[in-house]
Design an enzyme around this catalytic site. Structure first.
Site, mmCIF file in Angstrom:
data_model
loop_
_atom_site.group_PDB
_atom_site.id
_atom_site.type_symbol
_atom_site.label_atom_id
_atom_site.label_comp_id
_atom_site.label_asym_id
_atom_site.label_seq_id
_atom_site.Cartn_x
_atom_site.Cartn_y
_atom_site.Cartn_z
ATOM 1 N N TRP A 136 0.724 -1.203 0.008
ATOM 2 C CA TRP A 136 0.006 -0.065 0.066
ATOM 3 C C TRP A 136 0.903 1.288 -0.095
ATOM 4 C CZ3 TRP A 136 0.286 -3.911 3.487
ATOM 5 C CH2 TRP A 136 0.665 -3.329 5.015
ATOM 6 N N ASP A 137 1.110 2.135 0.904
ATOM 7 C CA ASP A 137 1.594 3.226 1.140
ATOM 8 C C ASP A 137 3.014 2.989 0.719
ATOM 9 O OD1 ASP A 137 -0.616 4.138 2.282
ATOM 10 O OD2 ASP A 137 0.443 5.073 3.793
ATOM 11 N N SER A 194 4.683 4.993 6.923
ATOM 12 C CA SER A 194 5.214 5.720 5.620
ATOM 13 C C SER A 194 6.037 6.816 5.732
ATOM 14 C CB SER A 194 3.930 6.043 4.509
ATOM 15 O OG SER A 194 3.228 6.866 5.333
ATOM 16 N N ASP A 222 -10.797 10.884 20.042
ATOM 17 C CA ASP A 222 -9.574 11.596 19.330
ATOM 18 C C ASP A 222 -8.933 10.626 18.748
ATOM 19 O OD1 ASP A 222 -8.095 13.663 18.866
ATOM 20 O OD2 ASP A 222 -7.305 14.009 20.955
ATOM 21 N N ARG A 254 3.087 11.576 11.856
ATOM 22 C CA ARG A 254 3.426 10.377 11.005
ATOM 23 C C ARG A 254 3.950 11.159 9.433
ATOM 24 N NH1 ARG A 254 -1.773 8.396 11.944
ATOM 25 N NH2 ARG A 254 -3.239 8.819 10.071
ATOM 26 N N ASP A 255 4.281 10.262 8.889
ATOM 27 C CA ASP A 255 4.497 10.523 7.363
ATOM 28 C C ASP A 255 5.397 11.663 7.085
ATOM 29 O OD1 ASP A 255 2.432 8.520 7.135
ATOM 30 O OD2 ASP A 255 0.716 10.086 6.748
ATOM 31 N N GLN A 297 -7.145 21.635 20.535
ATOM 32 C CA GLN A 297 -8.301 21.161 20.354
ATOM 33 C C GLN A 297 -9.210 21.639 21.390
ATOM 34 O OE1 GLN A 297 -7.000 17.087 19.900
ATOM 35 N NE2 GLN A 297 -7.828 16.706 21.732
ATOM 36 N N ASP A 340 -9.464 15.500 11.479
ATOM 37 C CA ASP A 340 -8.430 15.205 12.556
ATOM 38 C C ASP A 340 -7.220 14.317 11.827
ATOM 39 O OD1 ASP A 340 -7.714 15.672 15.030
ATOM 40 O OD2 ASP A 340 -8.805 13.678 16.008
ATOM 41 N N GLU A 355 -3.349 12.967 5.504
ATOM 42 C CA GLU A 355 -2.203 12.064 5.675
ATOM 43 C C GLU A 355 -1.290 12.234 4.493
ATOM 44 O OE1 GLU A 355 -3.217 7.825 7.170
ATOM 45 O OE2 GLU A 355 -4.929 8.287 5.520
ATOM 46 N N ARG A 387 -9.796 11.553 4.108
ATOM 47 C CA ARG A 387 -10.950 11.038 3.801
ATOM 48 C C ARG A 387 -12.069 11.850 4.506
ATOM 49 N NH1 ARG A 387 -9.947 5.107 3.619
ATOM 50 N NH2 ARG A 387 -7.559 4.766 4.223
#
EC number: 2.4.1.10
Length: 768
Positions: A250-251, A320, A398, A403-404, A429, A502, A505, A523
């Site tokens: 995937w990634d 990733s 939450d 990452r990434d 937040q 939230d 990516e 998304r």
């Protein structure tokens, strides 16, 4: 004994007389009570046509060098139509026109062909589309058949600026409840801390609408499902079992040139690093793959193996990142360490390692992995730390992200990391973000409707209060082969999505000419506008997208592309073989107005059928227009093409949405297939758990379940569907003549029953 019996009879008679007396009193009391009752108007969502003009303010980062301290404010594309009923019947957008060129005049084949008949979402067919679309925009449809409201003497009044805004919105103030007015009076109009560009709720709504109408400028092309293959190189030694397994992929990201961003020609090879693992297992680790440079053949890719060896565990995973070539020829890898040991929920950390490779007649192999270490865990101020998340409120809703990491090198040799994160204490937040007017981003009617919609939906409001997505940036220090991060070099975010989402990516920055393009996969289901997600799932069957921004500077000043940030949108159901995600843009050598879009295809866990594993998708071209708009072109490649050349295009990959077409985007049996969102999301990363809504009605079955922190955990929905609102009154209706008569009759009946002698009533327990 006779006296005792007589006494008992008299006692029963006394009880009957007492009941009669009480019932008579009830007649009087009921009449006065009903006459004193007032009705609280209920609020529901209805469709409203809204034309919005939005201005995006792209603010400088707080910790930038003095040369970066400037503000850039740019106008978004105006005229975004937000009426979903009308947009569903339109296959075109009335925004800025695309620059046509002789060479690139082809456009994507995604059009207005109906797809809703192809979708079944968790057992609920999409035939309810029109009914649901009526509930998207306007929060102020009066459901009270009597049209009554509280008297002015009982009403709280709107004050200050919000009063003018509500009046401008066209909303009938007399229909607002005191609670609604009190919430409106708490709205915060103060300027935000300077935390970069905002992705607003209006932007999210516009992205969702573009997806729903399958706008051909943004919709991912249809691919010929019969041409899609599993990756041969995915048959390899698994990092956890040490045995040869069939893995999914995937990634993925290429090893790139540090300055140009082109895929590096590494001693005659192109190199790609990818997340891989066994289907339906908690197996998430990264591998090195290679192929001859400019080779377009998918089957020619080879696997150099797991980067971190073969004693990997599910508790410590690699997610990733990015990779570039150092001056000494080594590869500098940036990736995400994810720690789920000891009950942790995805404790993500930015990490780096130096790879030395061998290249010989046998191909590419990993010689050594050195200086593997964590370089950033959040600073708490600009970016949330795991401790802040784990000790925070509403943790079950939450979503922690850090990452990434995507590395960018400037011409002067300075290196930066752009990464996915959540905002820290500087702009944190909380429920106060729902009151912050700048987070809404639309016209007065849109803002007021959606503000009150949050307070009418406990689920969306709770999600909005913890949504604090960010695309962050920091500067690297130290040696190229062993970089570090100084706290002074941690800058405030490039983009934030407080209250809105939230999760943004896989940030990816591509420099084209003098402009920096920032992209991110996302998304709608990670957003806080549940209605738009549900509608996307019904109409298209998926809710994934890629968003984008552009700036003249790496470190600040980004404005959304296409007005709202929408760049790519899903075009087929998530359980089809040709569903795509995790989009990654790569620059094309010699093309300053085009990018190559790569992705993986087929969601994990064999959701498209046994043996249909996640694989690399065919790549396609994204046109960059000079007016900060983009267009998807119907120029497709073989699967797994990372370097575009004259032989890359493969027209056989072009698919069709026609069910019986030989190049259909669906495999046999996929059309109309039930969409199991639990399975679709079972390998995502979000640890949200559903919360029972505080309403008396039974919630509908959630259509968009969330993902757990680990893939083997049983799945629960992320965004439960908004419960069906009660159409009956929850309070006594305001009395009229008919109400008084009805109350009198009921009281008389009670008296008669009391006289007859329902002595058993006195034995009933009271419900306290």
């Amino acid at each position: 004994m006779l006296e005792n019996k007589k006494h008992k009879k008299m006692s029963l008679s006394g009880k009957s007389l007492l009941m009669g007396t009480l019932s008579t009193a009830a007649i009087v009391l009921s009449a006065s009570t009903v006459n004193a009752a007032t009705n609280t108007d209920t609020v529901d969502n209805a469709n409203a046509s809204q034309v919005t003009t939005v201005k995006a303010s792209a603010s400088v980062n707080k910790n930038d060098n003095s040369g970066l301290k400037e503000n850039a404010t740019n106008d978004k594309v105006a005229g975004t139509e937000t009426n979903l009923n009308s947009s569903l019947n339109s296959g075109k957008e009335t925004s800025s026109q695309v620059n046509d060129s002789k060479e690139d005049s082809s456009s994507t084949q995604v059009g207005s062909t109906p797809i809703s008949s192809a979708i079944i979402n968790n057992g609920k067919a999409s035939s309810d589309l029109n009914q649901d679309s009526d509930n998207i925009s306007d929060h102020f449809k009066d459901n009270n058949s009597q049209g009554q409201s509280s008297t002015s003497s009982e009403k709280t009044e709107l004050k200050g600026k919000i009063k003018e805004i509500v009046n401008n919105s066209g909303i009938d103030v007399t229909k607002l409840t005191n609670d609604q007015i009190n919430n409106l009076n708490k709205v915060n109009f103060d300027n935000d801390p300077q935390d970069g560009t905002k992705l607003t709720l209006n932007d999210l709504d516009a992205i969702g609408q573009a997806l729903i109408r399958r706008d051909p400028k943004y919709a991912v092309p249809y691919f010929n499902a019969k041409e899609i293959k599993n990756m041969d190189a995915a048959e390899t030694k698994d990092a956890q079992t040490g045995k040869t397994e069939t893995l999914e992929i995937w990634d993925s990201w290429p090893v790139q040139d540090p300055i140009t961003g082109y895929v590096s020609n590494y001693k005659g090879y192109q190199l790609v690093i990818a997340m891989m693992g066994m289907p339906k297992k908690n197996d998430n680790h990264i591998y090195l793959l290679y192929n001859k440079y400019n080779d377009n053949e998918f089957s020619h890719w080879r696997n150099a193996g797991s980067i971190f060896g073969y004693n990997e565990t599910p508790d410590l995973q690699e997610w990733s990142g990015s990779a570039i070539v150092n001056k000494d020829g080594s590869v500098q890898l940036f990736y995400t360490k994810n720690d789920t040991s000891n009950g942790k929920l995805n404790d993500q950390q930015l990490a780096t390692a130096n790879l030395k490779l061998n290249v010989d007649n046998n191909g590419v192999s990993i010689a050594s992995v050195d200086n593997d270490h964590v370089i950033f865990i959040g600073d708490g101020k600009h970016y949330q730390t795991y401790d802040q998340f784990s000790n925070g409120k509403n943790r079950n809703r939450d979503n922690y992200t850090l990452r990434d990491p995507h590395v960018v090198e400037e011409e002067n040799g300075d290196r930066y990391l752009v990464f996915e994160a959540n905002t820290g204490s500087n702009n944190y937040q909380g429920e106060d973000q729902v009151y912050r007017w700048a987070n809404y981003g639309g016209n007065d009617k849109f803002n007021v409707n959606n503000f009150l919609s949050y307070f009418g939906n406990n689920d969306d409001q709770a999600l909005a209060s913890v949504a604090n997505g960010a695309l962050g940036i920091l500067k690297l220090s130290g040696d190229q082969n062993n970089p570090t991060v100084k706290l002074d070099d941690v800058y405030s975010p490039l983009v934030t999505s407080l209250m809105v989402s939230d999760e943004m990516e896989r940030p990816d920055i591509v420099k084209v000419g003098n402009k920096y393009y920032l992209f991110s996969a996302t998304r709608l289901s990670r957003g806080t506008k549940g209605e738009i997600t549900r509608l996307a799932n019904k109409v298209v069957g998926d809710n994934v997208a890629m968003i984008g921004f552009v700036s003249d500077s790496l470190t600040h000043g980004y404005v959304p592309l296409n007005g709202s940030g929408v760049v790519l949108t899903a075009s087929v159901p998530a359980n089809w073989r040709t569903a795509t995600y995790s989009y990654y843009a790569v620059p094309i050598e010699g093309k300053e107005n085009q990018l190559l879009i790569t992705a993986y295809m087929t969601n994990r866990g064999e959701v498209a059928g046994k043996g249909n594993n996640s694989t690399w998708a065919p790549s396609f071209i994204l046109q960059l227009n000079p007016d900060n708009t983009t267009t998807v072109l119907a120029k497709l490649t073989n699967q797994g093409v990372w370097v575009w050349n004259g032989d890359s295009e493969n027209k056989n990959m072009i698919g069709s949405l026609e069910k019986d077409s030989p190049n259909s985007a669906a495999l046999d049996g996929e059309w109309g297939k039930f969409i199991d969102w639990d399975a679709i999301n079972s390998y995502s990363l979000k640890p949200h758990q559903p919360v029972t809504p505080n309403v008396p009605t039974t919630p509908e079955k959630p259509e968009n379940p969330t993902t757990p922190n680990t893939p083997d955990t049983p799945r629960t929905p992320e965004v439960p569907t908004t419960p069906v609102k009660k159409t009956t009154q929850s309070e006594l209706p305001k009395a009229g003549a008919k109400d008084g008569i009805a109350a009198t009759i009921l009281g008389a009946i009670s008296s008669m029953l009391g006289v007859i002698g329902l002595a058993g009533i006195s034995k009933r327990k009271r419900n306290n």
